[in-house]
Design an enzyme around this catalytic site. Structure first.
Site, PDB file in Angstrom:
ATOM      1  N   ASP A  69       0.707  -1.115   0.168  1.00  0.00           N
ATOM      2  CA  ASP A  69      -0.375  -0.052  -0.072  1.00  0.00           C
ATOM      3  C   ASP A  69       0.912   1.545   0.305  1.00  0.00           C
ATOM      4  O   ASP A  69       1.510   1.303   1.103  1.00  0.00           O
ATOM      5  CB  ASP A  69      -0.473   0.098   1.324  1.00  0.00           C
ATOM      6  CG  ASP A  69      -2.242   0.743   1.398  1.00  0.00           C
ATOM      7  OD1 ASP A  69      -1.513   2.242   0.703  1.00  0.00           O
ATOM      8  OD2 ASP A  69      -2.378   1.320   2.513  1.00  0.00           O
ATOM      9  N   VAL A  70       0.677   2.205  -0.967  1.00  0.00           N
ATOM     10  CA  VAL A  70       2.195   3.431  -1.618  1.00  0.00           C
ATOM     11  C   VAL A  70       1.731   4.329  -0.058  1.00  0.00           C
ATOM     12  O   VAL A  70       2.833   5.172   0.195  1.00  0.00           O
ATOM     13  CB  VAL A  70       2.085   3.621  -2.811  1.00  0.00           C
ATOM     14  CG1 VAL A  70       2.378   2.651  -3.854  1.00  0.00           C
ATOM     15  CG2 VAL A  70       0.401   4.224  -2.511  1.00  0.00           C
ATOM     16  N   ASN A  96       1.807   5.030 -10.185  1.00  0.00           N
ATOM     17  CA  ASN A  96       1.357   5.444 -10.971  1.00  0.00           C
ATOM     18  C   ASN A  96      -0.197   5.802 -10.368  1.00  0.00           C
ATOM     19  O   ASN A  96      -0.810   5.483 -10.139  1.00  0.00           O
ATOM     20  CB  ASN A  96       1.095   4.193 -12.259  1.00  0.00           C
ATOM     21  CG  ASN A  96      -0.253   4.050 -12.370  1.00  0.00           C
ATOM     22  OD1 ASN A  96      -0.343   4.545 -13.202  1.00  0.00           O
ATOM     23  ND2 ASN A  96      -0.892   2.763 -12.198  1.00  0.00           N
ATOM     24  N   TYR A 169      -9.770  14.800  -5.507  1.00  0.00           N
ATOM     25  CA  TYR A 169      -9.008  14.147  -6.466  1.00  0.00           C
ATOM     26  C   TYR A 169      -7.805  14.914  -6.952  1.00  0.00           C
ATOM     27  O   TYR A 169      -6.924  14.896  -7.591  1.00  0.00           O
ATOM     28  CB  TYR A 169      -9.462  13.733  -8.109  1.00  0.00           C
ATOM     29  CG  TYR A 169      -9.045  12.800  -8.576  1.00  0.00           C
ATOM     30  CD1 TYR A 169      -7.831  10.834  -8.121  1.00  0.00           C
ATOM     31  CD2 TYR A 169      -8.828  12.672  -9.991  1.00  0.00           C
ATOM     32  CE1 TYR A 169      -7.530  10.925  -9.482  1.00  0.00           C
ATOM     33  CE2 TYR A 169      -8.416  12.464 -11.218  1.00  0.00           C
ATOM     34  CZ  TYR A 169      -7.746  11.421 -11.065  1.00  0.00           C
ATOM     35  OH  TYR A 169      -6.802  10.721 -11.888  1.00  0.00           O
ATOM     36  N   LYS A 173      -4.062  15.814  -7.976  1.00  0.00           N
ATOM     37  CA  LYS A 173      -3.066  16.265  -8.430  1.00  0.00           C
ATOM     38  C   LYS A 173      -2.086  17.395  -8.707  1.00  0.00           C
ATOM     39  O   LYS A 173      -1.380  17.749  -9.545  1.00  0.00           O
ATOM     40  CB  LYS A 173      -4.375  15.438  -9.861  1.00  0.00           C
ATOM     41  CG  LYS A 173      -4.399  14.038 -10.113  1.00  0.00           C
ATOM     42  CD  LYS A 173      -3.326  13.631 -10.151  1.00  0.00           C
ATOM     43  CE  LYS A 173      -4.029  11.547 -10.341  1.00  0.00           C
ATOM     44  NZ  LYS A 173      -2.896  10.981 -10.249  1.00  0.00           N
TER      45      LYS A 173
END
Ligand code: BGC
Length: 271
Positions: A69-70, A96, A169, A173
């Site tokens: 889990d990043v 990614n 989101y 980003k």
């Protein structure tokens, strides 16, 4: 070793996070075709990750599936340790892994916000930091690349296009853009290149609702001047270029691979 033009990543070692499906899976395969050995990271989709690895191995590539889990520091450290254990180091990180937890702003829970920020932004921070530590320790290996390492952050057109109903989101980003450029500025002197790819609408599970019916596709296509939805491999090809010495003078850049989605298509016959 001479690097072949068809296999510009020969001798290099890569980690692709979130590579069990969609854009990540396509990037892992494209890097392998270009000559790299690849760690296919996954969080939940072990079976899918094994299939991506199987596809690479069947095409004579080398790959390993590694769970992490990043957004969890200790799991990220084990992910990078796996690359060192298997291959002695790392040359390419493709950051990614990402998620959407969509909700109208007034209904968005703190958990929706934190999950997206922790994975999309925090996860890229943790992985980039681990990669950078390794790259600085290793230095340049001129027989494989002119750079000591390459980091590619997968962002989104929503790093510049505001997105109602997706505040978490878009914020993740947008933040990623400045994180990527600041890391690029800091590490350039160590010959580490850091860039981003911002995909537009790419046909994957994350945006199935936007393309799976003819009606949805008819609403989507006016947003894409080039007139087609993107395929995961469109991003795979861009990642190979950014990972290779073909882009050796490129750092701190964002490559929009979006069929023109960021060109304000609503203005084509308007304004
Ligand atoms: C999102 C997709 C969306 C695309 C274009 C991507 O970053 O994950 O759901 O279709 O941006 O809006």
């Amino acid at each position: 070793m001479t690097v072949s033009p068809n296999r510009p990543l020969d001798g290099q070692r890569a980690i692709v996070t979130g590579a069990s499906s969609g854009i990540g899976a396509a990037i892992a395969s494209a890097l392998s075709v270009a000559g790299a050995r690849v760690i296919v990271n996954f969080m939940g989709g072990e079976e899918a990750a094994r299939q991506v690895v199987g596809g690479i191995v069947a095409s004579d590539g080398e790959a390993l599936a590694v769970q992490a889990d990043v957004s969890r520091e200790e799991q990220v450290q084990s992910l990078f340790a796996a690359a060192v254990d298997a291959w002695g180091g790392l040359d390419i990180l493709v950051n990614n892994a990402g998620v959407q937890r969509d909700a109208a702003f007034v209904d968005m829970t703190l958990q929706d916000w934190e999950t997206v920020i922790d994975i999309n932004l925090g996860g890229q921070f943790l992985c980039a930091r681990e990669a950078a530590r390794l790259f600085l320790k290793q230095g340049v290996r001129p027989e494989v690349s002119a750079a000591a390492g390459k980091i590619i952050c997968i962002s989104s057109v929503h790093d510049v296009i505001p997105w109602a109903g997706h505040v978490n989101y878009a914020a993740s980003k947008g933040g990623l853009g400045m994180m990527m450029k600041s890391i690029a500025q800091e590490l350039a002197r160590h010959r580490v290149r850091v860039n981003a790819i911002s995909p537009g609408a790419i046909k994957t599970a994350i945006n199935r609702a936007a393309w799976e019916t003819p009606e949805a596709m008819a609403r989507l296509l006016p947003l894409v001047p080039y007139g087609r939805i993107g395929e995961p491999d469109d991003i795979g090809k861009a990642a190979v270029w950014l990972a290779s010495d073909e882009s050796d003078y490129v750092t701190g850049a964002t490559l929009y691979v979006d069929g023109g989605m960021t060109l304000y298509p609503a203005f084509i016959d308007n304004g």
